[in-house]
Design an enzyme around this catalytic site. Structure first.
Site, PDB file in Angstrom:
ATOM      1  N   GLU A 158     102.096  28.298  26.507  1.00  9.11           N
ATOM      2  CA  GLU A 158     102.320  27.914  27.902  1.00  9.11           C
ATOM      3  C   GLU A 158     101.649  26.590  28.241  1.00  9.11           C
ATOM      4  OE1 GLU A 158     101.949  32.527  29.458  1.00  9.11           O
ATOM      5  OE2 GLU A 158     100.726  30.968  30.356  1.00  9.11           O
ATOM      6  N   SER A 182      88.033  22.458  27.448  1.00  8.63           N
ATOM      7  CA  SER A 182      87.316  23.644  27.912  1.00  8.63           C
ATOM      8  C   SER A 182      87.081  24.606  26.755  1.00  8.63           C
ATOM      9  CB  SER A 182      88.154  24.337  28.988  1.00  8.63           C
ATOM     10  OG  SER A 182      87.550  25.550  29.347  1.00  8.63           O
ATOM     11  N   CYS A 199      91.270  37.899  30.385  1.00  9.70           N
ATOM     12  CA  CYS A 199      92.256  36.875  30.032  1.00  9.70           C
ATOM     13  C   CYS A 199      93.517  37.461  29.397  1.00  9.70           C
ATOM     14  CB  CYS A 199      91.597  35.891  29.068  1.00  9.70           C
ATOM     15  SG  CYS A 199      92.720  34.621  28.506  1.00  9.70           S
ATOM     16  N   CYS A 249      88.252  37.430  25.575  1.00 14.61           N
ATOM     17  CA  CYS A 249      87.617  37.513  26.904  1.00 14.61           C
ATOM     18  C   CYS A 249      88.312  38.607  27.725  1.00 14.61           C
ATOM     19  CB  CYS A 249      87.702  36.171  27.623  1.00 14.61           C
ATOM     20  SG  CYS A 249      86.922  34.842  26.690  1.00 14.61           S
ATOM     21  N   CYS A 256      97.735  21.462  32.306  1.00 17.95           N
ATOM     22  CA  CYS A 256      96.888  22.328  31.486  1.00 17.95           C
ATOM     23  C   CYS A 256      97.664  22.657  30.209  1.00 17.95           C
ATOM     24  CB  CYS A 256      96.559  23.597  32.276  1.00 17.95           C
ATOM     25  SG  CYS A 256      95.550  24.747  31.359  1.00 17.95           S
ATOM     26  N   CYS A 296      95.186  33.864  21.565  1.00 19.81           N
ATOM     27  CA  CYS A 296      93.763  33.562  21.396  1.00 19.81           C
ATOM     28  C   CYS A 296      93.054  34.744  20.749  1.00 19.81           C
ATOM     29  CB  CYS A 296      93.123  33.251  22.749  1.00 19.81           C
ATOM     30  SG  CYS A 296      91.431  32.622  22.586  1.00 19.81           S
ATOM     31  N   GLU A 351      91.367  28.744  22.084  1.00 18.87           N
ATOM     32  CA  GLU A 351      90.035  28.137  22.112  1.00 18.87           C
ATOM     33  C   GLU A 351      90.138  26.811  21.347  1.00 18.87           C
ATOM     34  OE1 GLU A 351      86.836  28.188  23.319  1.00 18.87           O
ATOM     35  OE2 GLU A 351      86.782  26.455  21.989  1.00 18.87           O
ATOM     36  N   SER A 396      83.310  27.586  29.666  1.00 17.40           N
ATOM     37  CA  SER A 396      83.666  28.846  30.329  1.00 17.40           C
ATOM     38  C   SER A 396      82.433  29.732  30.261  1.00 17.40           C
ATOM     39  CB  SER A 396      84.829  29.528  29.597  1.00 17.40           C
ATOM     40  OG  SER A 396      85.989  28.770  29.723  1.00 17.40           O
ATOM     41  N   LEU A 397      81.649  29.711  31.314  1.00 15.72           N
ATOM     42  CA  LEU A 397      80.363  30.416  31.282  1.00 15.72           C
ATOM     43  C   LEU A 397      80.520  31.848  31.814  1.00 15.72           C
ATOM     44  CD1 LEU A 397      77.351  29.965  30.604  1.00 15.72           C
ATOM     45  CD2 LEU A 397      77.007  29.378  33.009  1.00 15.72           C
ATOM     46  N   HIS A 398      80.917  31.963  33.061  1.00 21.30           N
ATOM     47  CA  HIS A 398      81.315  33.232  33.681  1.00 21.30           C
ATOM     48  C   HIS A 398      80.215  34.278  33.836  1.00 21.30           C
ATOM     49  CE1 HIS A 398      85.132  31.370  33.314  1.00 21.30           C
ATOM     50  NE2 HIS A 398      85.322  31.655  32.050  1.00 21.30           N
ATOM     51  N   ASN A 416      92.414  35.542  38.431  1.00 17.67           N
ATOM     52  CA  ASN A 416      93.848  35.795  38.445  1.00 17.67           C
ATOM     53  C   ASN A 416      94.031  37.118  37.711  1.00 17.67           C
ATOM     54  OD1 ASN A 416      96.278  34.663  39.358  1.00 17.67           O
ATOM     55  ND2 ASN A 416      95.816  32.726  38.353  1.00 17.67           N
ATOM     56  N   CYS A 446      96.238  31.762  32.338  1.00 18.51           N
ATOM     57  CA  CYS A 446      96.777  31.403  31.031  1.00 18.51           C
ATOM     58  C   CYS A 446      97.159  32.655  30.257  1.00 18.51           C
ATOM     59  CB  CYS A 446      95.793  30.530  30.253  1.00 18.51           C
ATOM     60  SG  CYS A 446      94.410  31.378  29.526  1.00 18.51           S
TER      61      CYS A 446
HETATM   62  S1  SF4 Z   1      89.540  32.659  28.348  1.00 13.17           S
HETATM   63 FE1  SF4 Z   1      90.057  31.089  26.817  1.00 13.17          FE
HETATM   64  S2  SF4 Z   1      88.745  31.607  25.050  1.00 13.17           S
HETATM   65 FE2  SF4 Z   1      88.783  33.437  26.357  1.00 13.17          FE
HETATM   66  S3  SF4 Z   1      90.460  34.695  25.522  1.00 13.17           S
HETATM   67 FE3  SF4 Z   1      91.325  33.408  27.187  1.00 13.17          FE
HETATM   68  S4  SF4 Z   1      92.135  31.612  26.152  1.00 13.17           S
HETATM   69 FE4  SF4 Z   1      90.728  32.612  24.737  1.00 13.17          FE
END
Ligand code: SF4
Length: 339
Positions: A84, A184, A111, A108, A97, A104, A153, A207-209, A283, A326
């Protein structure tokens, strides 16, 4: 591909080196879909190239447009992998983006890319195609900034992503300035260290979160490999070496990372570094079971950071009605193809 990569092929075909630059300008800048459009290239060279290196744009499998001027594209490549790209229209211009992998592996919890699974790394060319296809949709408007923040990533596909960034930055081609490019990462420390030695003025986004390892372990498995101290340490060194302010992305998840105590911990973690915190509304992906923080919670969290003198923004939500996070479009397509 850059001119230096194509020049040996030109010489091998009996043509001068400068043809490489001309051909790549046609592809990147004029968005030619075939060699026959390249009117300043000799016909015999066009014919040879059509046979040995045909131009194969990806198929655009899906395009979704949201009312907030966000457009999402799902692109399919010749081997069936898909990825995407998201085009966003802001008051200051268009940004794109880009995905660096088809899916991936990083897992996470919040995600959709993690849920839809990993197919393979994308090539630099496939990342360029995302830009070219998005540019076609943008018509006469120029895409002035690019974030490598889509599926995947980027630092796990380091060489291809760096090649893509150098192509983006090539003055006669796509020509996006390095300071308008953001990479990122979820925190691949060796990749951050390597990137800081590349002599590139791109923005690093982490991407800390979460402000502590216990919370981050829960939502980002990569934290068990590179913990917060390691990641923030590497990001500080990136800022020191490049002079570029690092952005820390922080998705606000209800009851997980959004307490005032966690805001105070984030202040302690980042105070004194060249940092900017971007608070992002989650999201929501139904499979994750996670829900977004309320607006009041986000405002209170933000105030703690601001009062402590941290640079902080809260990003507006983009494209939620078209599954803006994403990997969501890819996940939906994957489900629709399942028997
Ligand atoms: S946030 Fe980024 S690194 Fe984490 S699973 Fe999604 S795409 Fe992968």
């Amino acid at each position: 591909m850059l001119p230096k990569d194509l020049e040996p092929i030109m010489l091998g075909l009996g043509h001068p080196k400068y043809r490489a630059s001309q051909i790549l300008e046609w592809i990147y800048s004029k968005k030619a879909e075939g060699y026959d459009e390249m009117t300043n290239i000799p016909a015999d060279l066009r014919e040879k190239l059509s046979n040995i290196a045909p131009i194969r744009p990806p198929s655009v499998l899906d395009v979704k447009r949201a009312k907030d001027r966000t457009t999402k594209l799902l692109m399919g490549f010749s081997d069936g992998a898909n990825a995407e790209a998201v085009l966003m229209e802001h008051d200051y211009g268009l940004s794109l983006c880009v995905s660096s992998q088809a899916g991936c592996k990083m897992g996470c919890a919040f995600c959709a890319s993690a849920i839809s699974g990993f197919s393979r790394d994308l090539t630099a060319g496939e990342m360029c195609w995302q830009f070219i296809e998005a540019s076609r949709l943008a018509k006469d408007k120029r895409i002035s900034s690019v974030v490598v923040m889509g599926m995947g990533e980027p630092l796990m596909n380091y060489d291809a992503v760096l090649q893509f960034i150098r192509v983006l930055n090539w003055g006669k081609g796509i020509n996006v300035g390095a300071r308008r490019i953001t990479l990122s990462t979820c925190g691949i420390v060796p990749g951050i260290e390597k990137l800081s030695g590349e002599d590139l003025q791109i923005t690093l986004s982490i991407s800390l979160h979460a402000p502590d390892d216990a919370t981050r372990d829960r939502i980002m498995p990569v934290n068990k490999l590179y913990n917060i101290e390691d990641v923030v340490g590497a990001a500080r060194r990136y800022a020191d070496r490049t002079g570029r302010r690092v952005t820390y992305e922080y998705v606000m998840i209800k009851g997980v990372n959004d307490s005032l105590a966690q805001a105070a911990a984030l202040v302690r973690l980042l105070k004194g570094s060249l940092a900017h915190v971007n608070l992002i509304p989650l999201n929501a992906v139904p499979e994750s079971g996670l829900v977004r923080s309320t607006e009041a919670t986000v405002a209170a969290f933000k105030k703690v950071l601001e009062d402590a003198g941290l640079a902080v923004t809260s990003r507006r939500e983009m494209g939620s009605e078209i599954e803006g996070a994403c990997g969501q479009l890819r996940l939906r397509r994957k489900r629709s193809l399942q028997p």
